[in-house]
Design an enzyme around this catalytic site. Structure first.
Site, PDB file in Angstrom:
ATOM      1  N   ASP A  33      -0.623  -4.710   3.426  1.00  0.00           N
ATOM      2  CA  ASP A  33       0.661  -4.236   3.572  1.00  0.00           C
ATOM      3  C   ASP A  33       1.017  -4.892   5.045  1.00  0.00           C
ATOM      4  O   ASP A  33       0.181  -5.213   5.842  1.00  0.00           O
ATOM      5  CB  ASP A  33       0.649  -2.792   3.522  1.00  0.00           C
ATOM      6  CG  ASP A  33       2.036  -2.185   3.262  1.00  0.00           C
ATOM      7  OD1 ASP A  33       2.268  -1.401   2.120  1.00  0.00           O
ATOM      8  OD2 ASP A  33       2.921  -2.238   3.871  1.00  0.00           O
ATOM      9  N   ALA A  87       1.005  -1.258   0.185  1.00  0.00           N
ATOM     10  CA  ALA A  87      -0.030   0.007  -0.100  1.00  0.00           C
ATOM     11  C   ALA A  87       0.907   1.178  -0.076  1.00  0.00           C
ATOM     12  O   ALA A  87       0.455   2.197   0.411  1.00  0.00           O
ATOM     13  CB  ALA A  87      -0.893  -0.141   1.196  1.00  0.00           C
ATOM     14  N   VAL A 106       4.734  -5.872 -10.073  1.00  0.00           N
ATOM     15  CA  VAL A 106       5.232  -4.559 -10.467  1.00  0.00           C
ATOM     16  C   VAL A 106       6.756  -4.402  -9.514  1.00  0.00           C
ATOM     17  O   VAL A 106       7.379  -3.632 -10.380  1.00  0.00           O
ATOM     18  CB  VAL A 106       4.156  -3.522  -9.915  1.00  0.00           C
ATOM     19  CG1 VAL A 106       4.774  -2.333 -10.348  1.00  0.00           C
ATOM     20  CG2 VAL A 106       2.954  -3.827 -10.591  1.00  0.00           C
ATOM     21  N   VAL A 128       2.972   3.160  -5.585  1.00  0.00           N
ATOM     22  CA  VAL A 128       2.500   2.598  -6.485  1.00  0.00           C
ATOM     23  C   VAL A 128       0.965   1.593  -6.164  1.00  0.00           C
ATOM     24  O   VAL A 128       0.205   1.715  -6.839  1.00  0.00           O
ATOM     25  CB  VAL A 128       3.493   1.524  -7.188  1.00  0.00           C
ATOM     26  CG1 VAL A 128       2.836   0.837  -8.203  1.00  0.00           C
ATOM     27  CG2 VAL A 128       4.777   2.086  -7.674  1.00  0.00           C
ATOM     28  N   HIS A 133      13.243  -4.789 -18.009  1.00  0.00           N
ATOM     29  CA  HIS A 133      12.886  -3.219 -17.514  1.00  0.00           C
ATOM     30  C   HIS A 133      14.014  -2.773 -16.689  1.00  0.00           C
ATOM     31  O   HIS A 133      14.441  -3.051 -15.678  1.00  0.00           O
ATOM     32  CB  HIS A 133      11.669  -3.421 -16.466  1.00  0.00           C
ATOM     33  CG  HIS A 133      11.260  -2.037 -16.060  1.00  0.00           C
ATOM     34  ND1 HIS A 133      11.098  -0.985 -16.507  1.00  0.00           N
ATOM     35  CD2 HIS A 133      11.027  -1.880 -14.609  1.00  0.00           C
ATOM     36  CE1 HIS A 133      10.550  -0.267 -15.882  1.00  0.00           C
ATOM     37  NE2 HIS A 133      10.641  -0.486 -14.666  1.00  0.00           N
ATOM     38  N   ARG A 172      13.588   1.925  -5.189  1.00  0.00           N
ATOM     39  CA  ARG A 172      14.908   2.398  -5.482  1.00  0.00           C
ATOM     40  C   ARG A 172      15.276   3.690  -4.932  1.00  0.00           C
ATOM     41  O   ARG A 172      14.430   4.681  -5.010  1.00  0.00           O
ATOM     42  CB  ARG A 172      15.222   2.640  -7.177  1.00  0.00           C
ATOM     43  CG  ARG A 172      16.006   1.451  -7.614  1.00  0.00           C
ATOM     44  CD  ARG A 172      16.345   1.982  -8.983  1.00  0.00           C
ATOM     45  NE  ARG A 172      15.705   2.326  -9.912  1.00  0.00           N
ATOM     46  CZ  ARG A 172      15.858   3.040 -10.991  1.00  0.00           C
ATOM     47  NH1 ARG A 172      17.182   2.836 -11.525  1.00  0.00           N
ATOM     48  NH2 ARG A 172      14.991   3.421 -12.072  1.00  0.00           N
TER      49      ARG A 172
HETATM   50  N1  LIG Z   1       7.636  -2.344 -12.724  1.00  0.00           N
HETATM   51  C1  LIG Z   1       7.859  -1.077 -12.856  1.00  0.00           C
HETATM   52  O1  LIG Z   1       7.629  -0.385 -14.011  1.00  0.00           O
HETATM   53  C2  LIG Z   1       7.939  -0.122 -11.501  1.00  0.00           C
HETATM   54  C3  LIG Z   1       7.620   1.247 -11.654  1.00  0.00           C
HETATM   55  C4  LIG Z   1       7.731   1.767 -10.321  1.00  0.00           C
HETATM   56  C5  LIG Z   1       7.853   0.997  -9.188  1.00  0.00           C
HETATM   57  N2  LIG Z   1       8.224  -0.198  -9.097  1.00  0.00           N
HETATM   58  C6  LIG Z   1       8.516  -1.078  -7.938  1.00  0.00           C
HETATM   59  O2  LIG Z   1       7.541  -1.258  -7.167  1.00  0.00           O
HETATM   60  C7  LIG Z   1       7.447  -1.370  -5.918  1.00  0.00           C
HETATM   61  C8  LIG Z   1       6.866  -0.325  -4.997  1.00  0.00           C
HETATM   62  O3  LIG Z   1       7.202   0.880  -5.222  1.00  0.00           O
HETATM   63  P1  LIG Z   1       6.676   2.181  -4.430  1.00  0.00           P
HETATM   64  O4  LIG Z   1       7.107   3.303  -5.073  1.00  0.00           O
HETATM   65  O5  LIG Z   1       4.888   1.758  -4.196  1.00  0.00           O
HETATM   66  O6  LIG Z   1       7.424   1.816  -2.984  1.00  0.00           O
HETATM   67  P2  LIG Z   1       6.832   2.104  -1.556  1.00  0.00           P
HETATM   68  O7  LIG Z   1       8.055   1.988  -0.625  1.00  0.00           O
HETATM   69  O8  LIG Z   1       6.108   3.498  -1.358  1.00  0.00           O
HETATM   70  O9  LIG Z   1       5.890   0.873  -1.265  1.00  0.00           O
HETATM   71  C9  LIG Z   1       6.135  -0.345  -1.035  1.00  0.00           C
HETATM   72  C10 LIG Z   1       5.393  -0.963   0.047  1.00  0.00           C
HETATM   73  O10 LIG Z   1       5.329  -2.298   0.284  1.00  0.00           O
HETATM   74  C11 LIG Z   1       5.265  -2.418   1.492  1.00  0.00           C
HETATM   75  N3  LIG Z   1       5.848  -3.915   1.935  1.00  0.00           N
HETATM   76  C12 LIG Z   1       7.156  -4.425   2.372  1.00  0.00           C
HETATM   77  N4  LIG Z   1       7.028  -5.704   2.415  1.00  0.00           N
HETATM   78  C13 LIG Z   1       5.914  -6.155   2.275  1.00  0.00           C
HETATM   79  C14 LIG Z   1       5.178  -7.490   2.322  1.00  0.00           C
HETATM   80  N5  LIG Z   1       6.022  -8.497   2.516  1.00  0.00           N
HETATM   81  N6  LIG Z   1       3.952  -7.502   2.236  1.00  0.00           N
HETATM   82  C15 LIG Z   1       3.053  -6.336   1.854  1.00  0.00           C
HETATM   83  N7  LIG Z   1       3.768  -5.198   1.688  1.00  0.00           N
HETATM   84  C16 LIG Z   1       4.950  -5.078   1.950  1.00  0.00           C
HETATM   85  C17 LIG Z   1       5.941  -1.492   2.212  1.00  0.00           C
HETATM   86  O11 LIG Z   1       5.269  -1.571   3.548  1.00  0.00           O
HETATM   87  C18 LIG Z   1       5.237  -0.402   1.438  1.00  0.00           C
HETATM   88  O12 LIG Z   1       4.413   0.156   1.984  1.00  0.00           O
HETATM   89  C19 LIG Z   1       9.135  -1.254  -5.899  1.00  0.00           C
HETATM   90  O13 LIG Z   1       9.881  -2.469  -5.928  1.00  0.00           O
HETATM   91  C20 LIG Z   1       9.635  -0.549  -7.126  1.00  0.00           C
HETATM   92  O14 LIG Z   1      10.917  -0.573  -7.571  1.00  0.00           O
HETATM   93  C21 LIG Z   1       8.124  -0.840 -10.313  1.00  0.00           C
END
Ligand SMILES: NC(=O)c1ccc[n+]([C@@H]2O[C@H](COP(=O)([O-])OP(=O)(O)OC[C@H]3O[C@@H](n4cnc5c(N)ncnc54)[C@H](O)[C@@H]3O)[C@@H](O)[C@H]2O)c1
Length: 332
Positions: A57, A33, A142, A36, A199, A106
């Site tokens: 989450d 949550a 994702v 993304v 990616h 990242r």
């Molecule tokens: N594929 C793509 O094109 C793309 C684009 C953007 C971001 N991403 C990736 O998406 C992911 C999320 O990015 P974000 O900006 O939302 O990060 P974020 O830090 O805002 O959110 C990640 C969430 O995951 C939660 N989390 C961690 N471990 C967990 C678990 N075991 N179970 C449930 N929730 C858990 C965290 O508490 C946090 O709220 C990252 O890995 C990022 O690199 C991928």
């Protein structure tokens, strides 16, 4: 029967409501949550793609608070998808689609592969829970590094390739299309394009398949401008990380994930660049790589093979190698 304001009648309204319900599935879960995940849940709810949208989450209170906030926007935005948040998987049981965004994002100067081991552990544990609670779900991954996390999710769920698909190409292509539209001062809607490959820095924007309302882009932009756009697309994620300093892109990534969800829910049979598990297509097997995919009911309906120039083929092979390398690091 007329309403007091004279608008419509009950039969008409009932049939509108029914057709809206036909265009949705029962339950979609978004794991993570964060930026993304929460934006993805909101977009799914606003498009009414599911009756229930569940955010999960590990952070206590975050999915509950964000879900409640989103649900309270429903009367204003006019959607009936019920958004809830939880720290467990009971509420997610029987989901039709699960979008996995859990992980750490990242930080500036950090490559996607730096995230490898931490996110692999997270995605593995999430996928094991999904396998038990939603054994028939279609999983859209994702979390980064994307292509490797898809592999982890496929192994941990044991789902067939039709039901484990990664989101990256839709985002990379959207960035490419946005930059092209800007350079030509035309509508983004008229740009057709595909970005294939992993990616990462080795993604492969296909100039030979880029067109503006059918006109090959090479007739409208010179090679130097095109090369600069391709370069900016490759670094599209890093450019945003540099601005934000903490955290990474989430508006366009969530839009990309939801475009895939929508194609599946509405059985649109869209051809979108997605990370698919290859079984010989493009000369690759046993890895996830960004390729043109047909998405509709059931998830991945087909991997489309297109002809590539020698240069594009070589770039795709290089991209596949860049995906295999972290997979080896993870196995080792
Ligand atoms: N594929 C793509 O094109 C793309 C684009 C953007 C971001 N991403 C990736 O998406 C992911 C999320 O990015 P974000 O900006 O939302 O990060 P974020 O830090 O805002 O959110 C990640 C969430 O995951 C939660 N989390 C961690 N471990 C967990 C678990 N075991 N179970 C449930 N929730 C858990 C965290 O508490 C946090 O709220 C990252 O890995 C990022 O690199 C991928």
């Amino acid at each position: 029967m007329q309403w007091p304001d004279g608008s419509g009648n009950l039969t008409e309204l009932a049939s509108i409501h029914l057709s809206r319900l036909e265009g949705m599935v029962n339950k979609i879960t978004v794991v993570g949550a964060g930026n993304v995940g929460a934006t993805t849940a909101q977009r799914i709810a606003e498009k009414e793609l599911a009756r229930q949208v569940v955010m999960v989450d590990v952070a206590e209170g975050i999915p509950q608070g964000k879900a409640l906030d989103q649900w309270q926007s429903a009367p204003i935005e006019g959607f009936d998808s019920r958004v809830t948040g939880t720290n467990g998987y009971d509420e997610t049981a029987g989901s039709d689609i699960v979008v996995i965004t859990a992980g750490i994002a990242r930080k500036p100067g950090m490559s996607r592969d730096d995230l490898l081991k931490t996110n692999a552990g997270i995605v593995r544990s999430v996928s094991e829970q999904v396998r038990t609670s939603s054994p028939d779900a279609i999983v859209i991954v994702v979390s980064n590094p994307l292509d490797v996390m898809c592999h982890v999710a496929k192994e941990a769920t044991g789902f067939p390739r039709e039901r484990v698909i990664g989101m990256a190409g839709v985002l990379d292509t959207a960035r490419y299309r946005a930059f092209l539209a800007e350079a030509m001062d035309v509508s983004v809607r008229d740009i057709q394009a595909m970005v294939l490959g992993g990616h990462g820095d080795t993604m492969v924007p296909l100039i030979s398949y880029t067109a503006v309302s059918g006109i090959p882009v090479t007739q409208l932009l010179d090679r130097t401008t095109l090369d600069a756009i391709v370069d900016r697309t490759r670094n599209g994620g890093a450019e945003i990380v540099k601005h934000l300093k903490t955290g990474s892109a989430f508006y366009a990534p969530s839009a990309g994930a939801v475009q895939m969800v929508e194609a599946i829910v509405l059985d649109q049979r869209r051809i979108l660049p997605c990370a698919a598990y290859l079984e010989g297509e493009y000369g690759e097997s046993g890895i996830f790589l960004g390729v043109p995919c047909k998405l509709g009911r059931g998830g991945l309906q087909k991997v489309i093979e297109v002809e590539l120039t020698a240069e594009e083929r070589a770039s795709l092979a290089q991209s596949a190698e860049a995906v295999r390398e972290p997979m080896r690091a993870l196995a080792g």
